[in-house]
Design a protein around this motif. Structure first.
Motif, PDB file in Angstrom:
ATOM      1  N   PHE A  63      -8.909 -31.731   1.433  1.00 28.83           N
ATOM      2  CA  PHE A  63      -9.925 -30.567   1.163  1.00 28.83           C
ATOM      3  C   PHE A  63     -10.882 -30.913   0.070  1.00 28.83           C
ATOM      4  O   PHE A  63     -12.132 -30.917   0.141  1.00 28.83           O
ATOM      5  CB  PHE A  63      -9.063 -29.321   0.917  1.00 28.83           C
ATOM      6  N   ALA A  64     -10.285 -31.573  -0.931  1.00 30.41           N
ATOM      7  CA  ALA A  64     -11.172 -31.838  -2.143  1.00 30.41           C
ATOM      8  C   ALA A  64     -12.181 -32.894  -1.907  1.00 30.41           C
ATOM      9  O   ALA A  64     -13.328 -32.796  -2.227  1.00 30.41           O
ATOM     10  CB  ALA A  64     -10.304 -32.112  -3.434  1.00 30.41           C
ATOM     11  N   TYR A  65     -11.754 -33.967  -1.168  1.00 27.20           N
ATOM     12  CA  TYR A  65     -12.578 -35.032  -0.899  1.00 27.20           C
ATOM     13  C   TYR A  65     -13.510 -34.585   0.105  1.00 27.20           C
ATOM     14  O   TYR A  65     -14.728 -34.782   0.147  1.00 27.20           O
ATOM     15  CB  TYR A  65     -11.930 -36.346  -0.488  1.00 27.20           C
ATOM     16  N   GLY A  66     -13.244 -33.853   1.200  1.00 24.62           N
ATOM     17  CA  GLY A  66     -13.970 -33.300   2.246  1.00 24.62           C
ATOM     18  C   GLY A  66     -15.205 -32.336   1.586  1.00 24.62           C
ATOM     19  O   GLY A  66     -16.296 -32.484   2.265  1.00 24.62           O
ATOM     20  N   LEU A  67     -14.920 -31.577   0.704  1.00 31.58           N
ATOM     21  CA  LEU A  67     -15.842 -30.817   0.078  1.00 31.58           C
ATOM     22  C   LEU A  67     -16.759 -31.439  -0.793  1.00 31.58           C
ATOM     23  O   LEU A  67     -17.706 -30.675  -1.365  1.00 31.58           O
ATOM     24  CB  LEU A  67     -15.261 -29.567  -0.500  1.00 31.58           C
ATOM     25  N   GLY A  68     -16.508 -32.534  -1.088  1.00 37.66           N
ATOM     26  CA  GLY A  68     -17.416 -33.364  -2.121  1.00 37.66           C
ATOM     27  C   GLY A  68     -16.843 -33.145  -3.677  1.00 37.66           C
ATOM     28  O   GLY A  68     -17.843 -33.547  -4.515  1.00 37.66           O
ATOM     29  N   PHE A  69     -15.520 -32.926  -3.751  1.00 44.15           N
ATOM     30  CA  PHE A  69     -15.535 -32.847  -5.230  1.00 44.15           C
ATOM     31  C   PHE A  69     -15.295 -33.984  -5.934  1.00 44.15           C
ATOM     32  O   PHE A  69     -14.610 -35.116  -5.294  1.00 44.15           O
ATOM     33  CB  PHE A  69     -14.034 -31.996  -5.297  1.00 44.15           C
ATOM     34  N   ARG A  70     -15.889 -34.522  -7.078  1.00 44.26           N
ATOM     35  CA  ARG A  70     -15.767 -35.443  -7.947  1.00 44.26           C
ATOM     36  C   ARG A  70     -15.187 -35.214  -9.289  1.00 44.26           C
ATOM     37  O   ARG A  70     -15.901 -34.543 -10.113  1.00 44.26           O
ATOM     38  CB  ARG A  70     -17.281 -36.125  -8.127  1.00 44.26           C
ATOM     39  N   ALA A  71     -13.837 -35.523  -9.445  1.00 43.10           N
ATOM     40  CA  ALA A  71     -13.380 -35.550 -10.979  1.00 43.10           C
ATOM     41  C   ALA A  71     -13.852 -36.311 -11.900  1.00 43.10           C
ATOM     42  O   ALA A  71     -14.219 -37.321 -11.564  1.00 43.10           O
ATOM     43  CB  ALA A  71     -11.959 -35.446 -10.675  1.00 43.10           C
ATOM     44  N   LYS A  72     -14.026 -35.917 -13.166  1.00 46.23           N
ATOM     45  CA  LYS A  72     -14.271 -36.820 -14.214  1.00 46.23           C
ATOM     46  C   LYS A  72     -12.959 -37.636 -14.680  1.00 46.23           C
ATOM     47  O   LYS A  72     -12.997 -38.850 -15.221  1.00 46.23           O
ATOM     48  CB  LYS A  72     -14.998 -36.143 -15.336  1.00 46.23           C
ATOM     49  N   SER A  73     -11.814 -37.002 -14.456  1.00 46.40           N
ATOM     50  CA  SER A  73     -10.676 -37.702 -14.977  1.00 46.40           C
ATOM     51  C   SER A  73     -10.094 -38.601 -14.062  1.00 46.40           C
ATOM     52  O   SER A  73     -10.010 -38.448 -12.870  1.00 46.40           O
ATOM     53  CB  SER A  73      -9.649 -36.372 -15.160  1.00 46.40           C
ATOM     54  N   THR A  74      -9.457 -39.732 -14.457  1.00 43.34           N
ATOM     55  CA  THR A  74      -9.265 -40.895 -13.637  1.00 43.34           C
ATOM     56  C   THR A  74      -8.037 -40.332 -12.895  1.00 43.34           C
ATOM     57  O   THR A  74      -8.186 -40.788 -11.679  1.00 43.34           O
ATOM     58  CB  THR A  74      -8.884 -42.184 -14.595  1.00 43.34           C
ATOM     59  N   PRO A  75      -7.109 -39.810 -13.249  1.00 38.76           N
ATOM     60  CA  PRO A  75      -5.992 -39.483 -12.476  1.00 38.76           C
ATOM     61  C   PRO A  75      -6.281 -38.661 -11.474  1.00 38.76           C
ATOM     62  O   PRO A  75      -5.700 -38.670 -10.303  1.00 38.76           O
ATOM     63  CB  PRO A  75      -4.761 -38.693 -13.481  1.00 38.76           C
ATOM     64  N   ILE A  76      -7.126 -37.533 -11.773  1.00 32.89           N
ATOM     65  CA  ILE A  76      -7.226 -36.459 -10.703  1.00 32.89           C
ATOM     66  C   ILE A  76      -8.339 -37.197  -9.617  1.00 32.89           C
ATOM     67  O   ILE A  76      -8.169 -37.025  -8.584  1.00 32.89           O
ATOM     68  CB  ILE A  76      -8.228 -35.368 -11.276  1.00 32.89           C
ATOM     69  N   ARG A  77      -9.319 -38.308  -9.987  1.00 31.08           N
ATOM     70  CA  ARG A  77      -9.939 -38.839  -9.082  1.00 31.08           C
ATOM     71  C   ARG A  77      -9.116 -39.811  -8.390  1.00 31.08           C
ATOM     72  O   ARG A  77      -9.354 -40.039  -7.108  1.00 31.08           O
ATOM     73  CB  ARG A  77     -10.946 -39.882  -9.950  1.00 31.08           C
ATOM     74  N   ALA A  78      -8.124 -40.408  -8.832  1.00 32.26           N
ATOM     75  CA  ALA A  78      -7.326 -41.228  -7.997  1.00 32.26           C
ATOM     76  C   ALA A  78      -6.438 -40.297  -6.961  1.00 32.26           C
ATOM     77  O   ALA A  78      -6.417 -40.815  -5.718  1.00 32.26           O
ATOM     78  CB  ALA A  78      -6.126 -41.771  -9.056  1.00 32.26           C
ATOM     79  N   LEU A  79      -6.012 -38.998  -7.186  1.00 32.09           N
ATOM     80  CA  LEU A  79      -5.420 -38.232  -6.536  1.00 32.09           C
ATOM     81  C   LEU A  79      -6.248 -37.640  -5.369  1.00 32.09           C
ATOM     82  O   LEU A  79      -5.729 -37.373  -4.069  1.00 32.09           O
ATOM     83  CB  LEU A  79      -4.857 -37.140  -7.139  1.00 32.09           C
ATOM     84  N   THR A  80      -7.635 -37.465  -5.467  1.00 34.14           N
ATOM     85  CA  THR A  80      -8.527 -36.893  -4.619  1.00 34.14           C
ATOM     86  C   THR A  80      -9.278 -38.098  -3.867  1.00 34.14           C
ATOM     87  O   THR A  80     -10.157 -37.799  -3.127  1.00 34.14           O
ATOM     88  CB  THR A  80      -9.493 -35.872  -5.284  1.00 34.14           C
ATOM     89  N   HIS A  81      -8.886 -39.415  -4.269  1.00 31.38           N
ATOM     90  CA  HIS A  81      -9.546 -40.286  -3.426  1.00 31.38           C
ATOM     91  C   HIS A  81      -9.080 -40.465  -1.750  1.00 31.38           C
ATOM     92  O   HIS A  81      -8.097 -39.861  -1.506  1.00 31.38           O
ATOM     93  CB  HIS A  81      -9.095 -41.852  -3.882  1.00 31.38           C
ATOM     94  N   PRO A  82     -10.097 -40.699  -0.872  1.00 33.16           N
ATOM     95  CA  PRO A  82      -9.552 -40.622   0.647  1.00 33.16           C
ATOM     96  C   PRO A  82      -8.251 -41.516   0.901  1.00 33.16           C
ATOM     97  O   PRO A  82      -7.737 -40.988   1.751  1.00 33.16           O
ATOM     98  CB  PRO A  82     -10.887 -41.034   1.113  1.00 33.16           C
TER      99      PRO A  82
END
Length: 99
Positions: A63-82
Motif C-alpha cells: 500500500f505504501a509503495y503503491g500510493l507513492g510514499f517515499r520515506a526519508k529514513s533508510t530503514p523505512i525506505r527499505a521496508l517500503t521498497h517493492p
C-alpha cells in the motif's frame, strides 16, 4: 539536427505499472480478508499465526509503495521498497498455504 530520444526512466523513478500492481494486490488481499475472514478457516492456527503477520506487513508495504510514499529514513525506505513488499506477500502466503 536534434534527434528525439525516448524517455528513459531515471534511477529515482519507477514504473506506474509496478505501483498499480502492488496497489491492486494489496487491495485485493486486504479486501478479501476483511469481507470474508473465514476464508482461512481450514488453515491450521500454527501456519496462520506464522504467515498472517508477514502477509499483513507485505500488504502495508505494498500500500505504501503503491500510493507513492517515499520515506526519508533508510530503514523505512527499505521496508517500503517493492522488492520487500512482494517478498513479504509471497512469504506470508507460502507460510499459510504450503502443505
Amino acid at each position: 539536427m536534434t534527434l528525439a530520444r525516448p524517455e528513459v526512466l531515471k534511477p529515482g523513478r519507477t514504473s506506474s505499472w509496478g505501483r498499480g500492481a502492488a496497489l491492486a494486490a494489496a487491495a485485493a488481499i486486504s479486501l478479501g480478508l476483511t469481507l470474508d475472514p473465514y476464508v482461512l478457516n481450514g488453515v491450521s492456527s500454527t501456519r496462520l499465526h506464522e504467515g498472517l503477520p508477514l502477509l499483513m506487513l507485505g500488504v502495508s508495504s505494498a500500500f505504501a509503495y503503491g500510493l507513492g510514499f517515499r520515506a526519508k529514513s533508510t530503514p523505512i525506505r527499505a521496508l517500503t521498497h517493492p522488492a520487500a513488499a512482494w517478498t513479504l506477500l509471497v512469504a506470508g502466503a507460502a507460510f499459510i498455504f504450503a502443505r
